[in-house]
Design an enzyme around this catalytic site. Structure first.
Site: not given
Length: 572
Positions: A284-286, A340
């Site tokens: 995901g956003s990481t 994000s």
């Protein structure tokens, strides 16, 4: 007289037969029977090697070898009418299968058979106190884990057969186990060792110990924190990685639920592995920091580059959304990362081609195992661009449609924290000999992935994530500058092969002090069911708890510098 002569002849004939047979046995066939008699008396006994210990970075034992006993039987001298009494006493005391014990002690012609290994000395003394003819003990060793479940997913355990069956105990079994020796002894018909008989001995070679990079106190805190959050959130599982970005050393690798390797049989086999390396998930956003590095190095994007960002965007036949509806926003690229935004990330990713994006993902370690030494590590999933569909590049840019293990993702942030230099994660600092000598492991591989300037700019941008305008203010640590990134990724539902109903992976990865990074902490929660499933709510507080403790334990002071002003909104 005639009958007497005949009788004498018959007796003489019989005696001659006996004499001939005696000559045959004592001369012609003497070697054969001597060999058979010797085989009945000679028994080969294994002399177990002392298994090497496993310790943390400061020498605290995590796995150690202690004195134990093996229980053996000599079926040849066990009377049939005593077999049931022996089985009834030994089986429940040693946790053995009664039918198997009965079979072992009833083996015809056998002089030696092991019934149990790793028996505690007090249990062995109890067995000897019963004074069963044909039952004895031999000295050997037993594996003990003094910290119970601490780091069990990393250390693993040794099974009843004395073989490493999980974790480092399995993957490093050849180094830890050493080489067993043997002794050939002569046993009398009564089962006694003949002191002056045949006795050949090959001494065992002890195994080498492992000294890990883990720090017991930090490992304990990480494990305590993730167990608490998994329970509170109802998550399927959770993990925490603590890493020194400067040398790649892993200071903690905690996962929940765990198990006690001293009693591994009481837990499910699915709990014996390490999800930190065995479980692949979509970051995901990481994962957006990789896209950020690529567009800043090759796409001409700067932290203050403006983007006009709606809450959804259509590309070909697919519509991509931000995590929540919002009006059109004018954001800087730093603002895209801080809030994000999936849509903003897609727009920035169009400044580079898909081959460049793929190249950066590979350089950061996607699609290849870390080689940290734990068994069954997954490389995750990263297909080459030739296999991407027309729209795959867009979700890949914001961390979906690719998968990693937790250690790979921690390494990405360690690379950014370390000025763009990726140091391969490492867990084993070296080996120790029986005399206490230490042999260090080879230095980990190092390579420059992005420029130091790009890494510094991303580091400053990631500080914006932990501000009130970012997605993770709960990651803030009083007095310290903290940088990091939240992740809230959808999980594929195996029943439909789609994301609907699959739950979420909540994560947060960050480092501190942000302007002089010395520690990276990553937190991952799989499918939390209670409370918020967002990384900033579910994972960031665990990061804050573990990072605060690790900074104090390592005696790392605040730098005292002022954080940069991260401009989130673009003018105009």
């Amino acid at each position: 007289m005639k009958r007497l002569n005949v009788g004498l002849l018959v007796v003489a004939f019989v005696l001659s037969l006996f004499a001939g047979r005696l000559v045959q046995l004592q001369t012609i066939e003497s070697g054969k029977y001597t060999e058979q008699a010797m085989k009945q008396r000679l028994q080969k006994i294994t002399l177990p090697a002392v298994r090497g210990d496993i310790s943390d970075a400061q020498g605290n034992p995590l796995a150690m070898t202690v004195e134990a006993r093996a229980i053996f039987a000599d079926p040849y001298i066990i009377k049939p009418d005593r077999r049931q009494a022996i089985v009834s006493a030994l089986a429940p005391t040693l946790g053995l299968d009664p039918a198997q014990v009965m079979k072992q002690i009833s083996t015809p012609g056998s002089r030696f058979v092991y019934l149990a290994h790793g028996v505690r000395p007090e249990q062995a003394r109890l067995v000897l106190s019963w004074k069963f003819l044909g039952i004895g003990t031999l000295p050997e060793y037993r594996r003990q884990y003094p910290n119970d479940s601490l780091a069990a997913g990393v250390i693993g355990f040794v099974n009843r057969a004395g073989q490493g069956a999980a974790g480092l105990e399995s993957s490093m079994n050849g180094r830890l186990a050493g080489r067993d020796g043997s002794q050939q002894v002569e046993i009398s018909p009564e089962g006694q060792h003949i002191p002056m008989g045949e006795d050949q001995k090959r001494p065992p070679v002890p195994g080498r110990g492992l000294r890990l990079t883990l720090m017991r106190d930090i490992q304990f805190k990480a494990q305590q924190a993730i167990e608490k959050q998994v329970k509170a959130s109802g998550a399927r599982s959770g993990s925490v990685v603590v890493m020194d970005p400067r040398n790649g050393q892993l200071l903690a690798m905690a996962s929940a639920p765990g198990y006690d390797p001293n009693n591994y049989a009481k837990s499910r086999s699915s709990a014996w592995g390490s999800p930190l390396v065995q479980e692949a998930y979509e970051p995901g956003s990481t994962g957006k920091v990789v896209t950020a590095a690529a567009v800043m190095e090759k796409g001409g994007v700067r932290p203050d580059t403006p983007f006009t960002v709606p809450d959804r965007i259509r590309r070909y036949d697919r519509v991509f959304h931000d995590s929540h509806p919002h009006p059109v926003e004018r954001l800087t690229f730093a603002g895209v990362l801080a809030t994000s935004s999936n849509v903003g990330t897609i727009m920035a990713s169009e400044r580079i081609d898909q081959n460049t994006l793929y190249s950066f993902l590979r350089d950061f370690g996607f699609g290849e195992r870390t080689g940290v030494g734990l068994p069954a590590e997954t490389a995750g999933q990263l297909s080459p661009p030739s296999k991407w569909s027309g729209t795959d590049r867009y979700p890949i840019a914001f961390g979906q449609t690719v998968s990693v293990n937790a250690l790979q993702m921690a390494s990405v942030y360690a690379t950014i924290a370390n000025g763009g230099v990726r140091v391969a994660p490492n867990l084993i600092s070296g080996t120790t000999g029986e005399d206490g000598s230490f042999t260090p492991s080879a230095a980990p591989e190092r390579r420059q992935v992005v420029s130091a300037e790009t890494a510094r700019q991303i580091r400053d941008m990631l500080e914006g994530v932990t501000t009130k305008e970012g997605t993770a203010p709960k990651a803030q640590i009083p007095g310290y500058r903290v940088a990091g990134k939240t992740g809230t990724a959808e999980i594929v539902n195996p029943r439909c092969g789609c994301y609907r109903g699959g739950g979420f992976t909540a994560s947060f990865t960050g480092f501190a002090p942000a302007d002089d990074p010395q520690l990276v902490v990553q937190v991952v929660l799989q499918a939390p069911k209670r409370g918020s499933h967002y990384g900033g709510d579910a994972a960031a507080p665990v990061f804050q708890d573990v990072m605060s403790f690790a900074l104090q334990t390592r005696k790392i002071p605040p730098t005292g510098s002022k954080p940069p002003i991260v401009k989130i909104r673009a003018g105009g």
